[in-house]
Design an enzyme around this catalytic site. Structure first.
Site, PDB file in Angstrom:
ATOM      1  N   GLY A  77       0.818  -1.215   0.000  1.00 66.12           N
ATOM      2  CA  GLY A  77       0.000   0.000   0.000  1.00 66.12           C
ATOM      3  C   GLY A  77       0.849   1.260   0.000  1.00 66.12           C
ATOM      4  N   ARG A 141       1.401  -5.744  -5.004  1.00 64.70           N
ATOM      5  CA  ARG A 141       1.404  -6.663  -3.866  1.00 64.70           C
ATOM      6  C   ARG A 141       1.874  -8.078  -4.222  1.00 64.70           C
ATOM      7  NH1 ARG A 141      -0.526  -4.390   0.628  1.00 64.70           N
ATOM      8  NH2 ARG A 141      -2.127  -2.782   0.537  1.00 64.70           N
ATOM      9  N   ASP A 172       5.236  -7.679   5.834  1.00 60.06           N
ATOM     10  CA  ASP A 172       5.262  -8.834   4.924  1.00 60.06           C
ATOM     11  C   ASP A 172       6.333  -8.664   3.840  1.00 60.06           C
ATOM     12  OD1 ASP A 172       3.196 -10.257   6.177  1.00 60.06           O
ATOM     13  OD2 ASP A 172       1.670  -9.108   5.121  1.00 60.06           O
ATOM     14  N   LYS A 198       8.048   0.807   5.646  1.00 55.69           N
ATOM     15  CA  LYS A 198       6.919   1.605   5.122  1.00 55.69           C
ATOM     16  C   LYS A 198       5.595   1.044   5.597  1.00 55.69           C
ATOM     17  CE  LYS A 198       4.344   0.011   2.617  1.00 55.69           C
ATOM     18  NZ  LYS A 198       3.442  -0.770   1.760  1.00 55.69           N
ATOM     19  N   THR A 199       4.678   1.823   5.978  1.00 55.58           N
ATOM     20  CA  THR A 199       3.243   1.513   6.070  1.00 55.58           C
ATOM     21  C   THR A 199       2.545   2.575   6.901  1.00 55.58           C
ATOM     22  OG1 THR A 199       1.480   0.004   6.660  1.00 55.58           O
ATOM     23  CG2 THR A 199       3.446  -0.177   8.019  1.00 55.58           C
ATOM     24  N   ASP A 201       0.014   2.027   8.434  1.00 57.75           N
ATOM     25  CA  ASP A 201      -0.625   1.329   9.553  1.00 57.75           C
ATOM     26  C   ASP A 201       0.121   1.497  10.880  1.00 57.75           C
ATOM     27  OD1 ASP A 201      -2.245   0.478   7.532  1.00 57.75           O
ATOM     28  OD2 ASP A 201      -1.489  -1.569   7.479  1.00 57.75           O
TER      29      ASP A 201
HETATM   30  P1  FBP Z   1       0.459  -1.993   3.619  1.00 57.47           P
HETATM   31  O1  FBP Z   1       0.341  -2.932   4.768  1.00 57.47           O
HETATM   32  O2  FBP Z   1       0.887  -2.634   2.366  1.00 57.47           O
HETATM   33  O3  FBP Z   1       1.295  -0.797   3.968  1.00 57.47           O
HETATM   34  O4  FBP Z   1      -0.997  -1.453   3.315  1.00 57.47           O
HETATM   35  C1  FBP Z   1      -1.666  -0.546   4.080  1.00 57.47           C
HETATM   36  C2  FBP Z   1      -3.135  -0.505   3.764  1.00 57.47           C
HETATM   37  O5  FBP Z   1      -3.482   0.823   3.453  1.00 57.47           O
HETATM   38  C3  FBP Z   1      -4.002  -1.029   4.911  1.00 57.47           C
HETATM   39  O6  FBP Z   1      -4.237  -0.032   5.888  1.00 57.47           O
HETATM   40  C4  FBP Z   1      -5.243  -1.467   4.185  1.00 57.47           C
HETATM   41  O7  FBP Z   1      -5.961  -2.451   4.902  1.00 57.47           O
HETATM   42  C5  FBP Z   1      -4.704  -2.030   2.904  1.00 57.47           C
HETATM   43  O8  FBP Z   1      -3.491  -1.340   2.663  1.00 57.47           O
HETATM   44  C6  FBP Z   1      -5.622  -1.857   1.743  1.00 57.47           C
HETATM   45  O9  FBP Z   1      -5.136  -2.586   0.670  1.00 57.47           O
HETATM   46  P2  FBP Z   1      -5.269  -2.196  -0.868  1.00 57.47           P
HETATM   47  O10 FBP Z   1      -4.269  -1.129  -1.123  1.00 57.47           O
HETATM   48  O11 FBP Z   1      -4.880  -3.439  -1.578  1.00 57.47           O
HETATM   49  O12 FBP Z   1      -6.668  -1.740  -1.098  1.00 57.47           O
END
Ligand code: FBP
Length: 546
Positions: A77, A141, A172, A198-199, A201
């Site tokens: 993400g 991803r 991950d 990075k994230t 979250d």
């Molecule tokens: P990462 O763990 O890859 O940093 O993703 C963060 C995130 O924004 C989460 O908060 C959310 O649940 C998910 O990605 C949403 O996934 P997608 O980008 O595939 O819609």
């Protein structure tokens, strides 16, 4: 590309670097490290990259470096600041030798496997300095886990003369970076792999990583909008707003936004689990707060809901674990969508079947939606905010009949996630990311592999930040993924004994009864330091306690 006035002004911002990265850089090595758990198993799985020392960059003597080429991948993400990691990496390798080259693999790890890449030249880099988004090279991803993927990657790495690959990703992706580093080290390919935390979250943090980049900007962006909604709520005085916030399993984003905005209610998934709460307990808690405020004539409020909540209700968690195992079987994977509910009901244990049947059909179906490539339930697609608003309305209607509630209840729901992932990075994220990219360049130049770039002491002014690297194996433990035990980086959930949560608990009853809303306003890039440079409240509270 046409640009806004802010983009043009912001392009000129020169991110600040820690002292240790400003001039000639020398490596200071610490003692050998151990993984956080399951040491014997992790050591066996990573014989070439286990136990390496922590690294700190300090000012040193001038050294000459032969030109070297680097590949970079944005994984998962989007998170504000990703472009600045790449800019720091570019400037870092060019500073060591202007003939060095940077290649970007397009659309995530898949770009390495499919040989989809571009050279990142100074013109391209300059277009993206201090901007949000991952659009310079795109993200994806694809899970890098199979030997054939590593071998395909190796072909293009060799062709481009790449010395090291930098993977900018979450827990991950960095786990995969570590597996790849081990694979290339075992085969003595002469290819290094470096990770970068990075994230949005905020769940990739531990004793070595203070925060993941993007968390700061994303939380500030959501807090701006939550603040605006709160002011609207306080003006119209007729709506309860249910606001779901991204963050996957961890409630760090919801908690940080609560600390910034002081909403009426904020749910914390980790607490729900620890207290073994049911969905009805949560609904009753919210409904009671609505009743209390109504008694004071306040038929409005805000409820922050972490997107992972549903997974943390212990009964639902058990159900999800069984669903994960069932759906991972070949039979489970092959069941047509329209027959899935009946098939699942026929397979579930009696206890989990009862929970599955008790959920509204829509939510139950959302629990069985396709997992992401890392086996995670896609919690951002589960409409918990609507579920809660509906269940609270039903409970209040019951209480009204029983004469326990006289107020009016009208709800609106929102989901904030994508709104913040590509925001222009705050000064904190712009500086932090640029320093992370520079650290990655220095780890590569010093022949390190299986390390994640880190920057510490980030609540101090940037010149006092401390940059270095942490062996990725140090952060690993064994966990069940897709039905199998796997080595993974330990995810950081909200700690109920941590200062951010304790601060929230000390205030939440007052926030629930009185109207204590705070309106943080938009991120500021220019102006007084106390407005522009404050790190998150989470980080400040965590670091103050150290
Ligand atoms: P990462 O763990 O890859 O940093 O993703 C963060 C995130 O924004 C989460 O908060 C959310 O649940 C998910 O990605 C949403 O996934 P997608 O980008 O595939 O819609």
């Amino acid at each position: 590309m046409e640009k806004s006035a802010l983009q043009i002004a912001r392009a000129a911002y020169q991110p600040k670097l820690p002292k240790g990265l400003q001039g000639n850089v020398c490596v200071k090595e610490g003692a050998p490290t151990q993984s956080v758990a399951d040491q014997e198993e992790i050591k066996k799985l990573f014989p070439n990259t286990y136990g390496m020392p922590l690294i700190e960059f300090v000012p040193g003597e001038a050294k000459t470096y032969a030109p070297f080429n680097v590949g970079v991948i944005l994984s998962g993400g989007q998170a504000p600041g990703g472009h600045n990691v790449i800019c720091g990496l570019f400037d870092g390798i060019k500073r060591l030798n202007p003939e060095s080259k940077l290649y970007g693999f397009i659309l995530g790890p898949g770009g390495l496997v499919d040989h989809n890449y571009m050279e990142l030249t100074a013109d391209i880099i300059d277009e993206y300095r201090n901007t949000g988004g991952f659009d310079m090279i795109g993200s994806g991803r694809t899970k890098l886990e199979k030997e054939e993927q590593f071998e395909k990657g190796l072909e293009i790495i060799k062709e481009l003369g790449i010395k090291a690959v930098v993977i900018i990703g979450g827990d991950d992706s960095n786990t995969n970076a570590c597996v790849l580093a081990e694979y290339y080290a075992a085969k003595k390919c002469g290819v290094q792999v470096i990770g970068c935390p990075k994230t949005i979250d905020g769940d990739l943090k531990n004793d070595q990583i203070e925060t993941s980049f993007g968390f700061d900007t994303a939380c500030k962006t959501y807090s701006e909008v939550i603040g605006n909604i709160q002011r609207d709520a306080n003006s119209a005085r007729k709506y309860w707003h249910f606001i779901k916030l991204m963050g996957r399993s961890a409630s760090h984003i919801a908690l940080e936004c609560a600390l910034q905005c002081q909403p009426s209610i904020c749910l914390i998934s980790e607490e729900v689990e620890a207290k073994n709460q049911t969905l009805d307990d949560i609904v009753t808690y919210i409904a009671q707060a609505v009743v209390n405020r109504a008694a004071d004539g306040n038929n409005f409020g805000t409820v922050l809901v972490p997107e992972g909540l549903i997974e943390f209700i212990p009964a639902v968690k058990k159900l999800i674990a069984e669903l994960n195992d069932l759906l991972a079987t070949p039979e489970g994977a092959a069941v047509p969508k329209d027959e899935q509910r009946a098939w699942i009901l026929g397979k579930l244990s009696a206890e989990n079947k009862a929970v599955y049947e008790s959920l509204p059909a829509g939510v139950a179906a959302q629990l069985t939606m396709e997992r992401d490539p890392h086996g995670n339930v896609q919690v951002s697609l589960i409409e918990t905010e609507k579920l809660l608003a509906e269940m609270v309305a039903n409970k209040l209607a019951e209480w009204k009949k029983e004469g326990k509630y006289m107020g009016k209840f009208a709800s609106l729901h929102h989901f904030f996630g994508y709104e913040g992932r590509c925001a222009a990075p705050s000064n904190y994220d712009a500086d932090y990311c640029y320093a992370l990219g520079t650290s990655a360049a220095m780890l590569i130049a010093n022949d390190k592999t299986g390390y994640m770039a880190i920057v510490k002491n980030t609540t101090a002014p940037a010149s006092e930040w401390v940059a270095g690297g942490v062996p990725i194996t140090m952060m690993m433990n064994m966990e069940k993924r897709n039905g199998e035990m796997k080595p993974v980086i330990k995810k950081a959930l909200v700690r109920l004994d941590g200062a951010p949560f304790k601060t929230f608990v000390a205030n939440r009853d007052r926030w629930a009864r009185e109207t204590c809303f705070v309106y943080p306003g938009p991120i500021q890039y220019f102006g007084p330091s106390e407005v522009c440079d404050q790190p998150t409240k989470t980080l400040q509270l965590e670091q103050a306690g150290k």
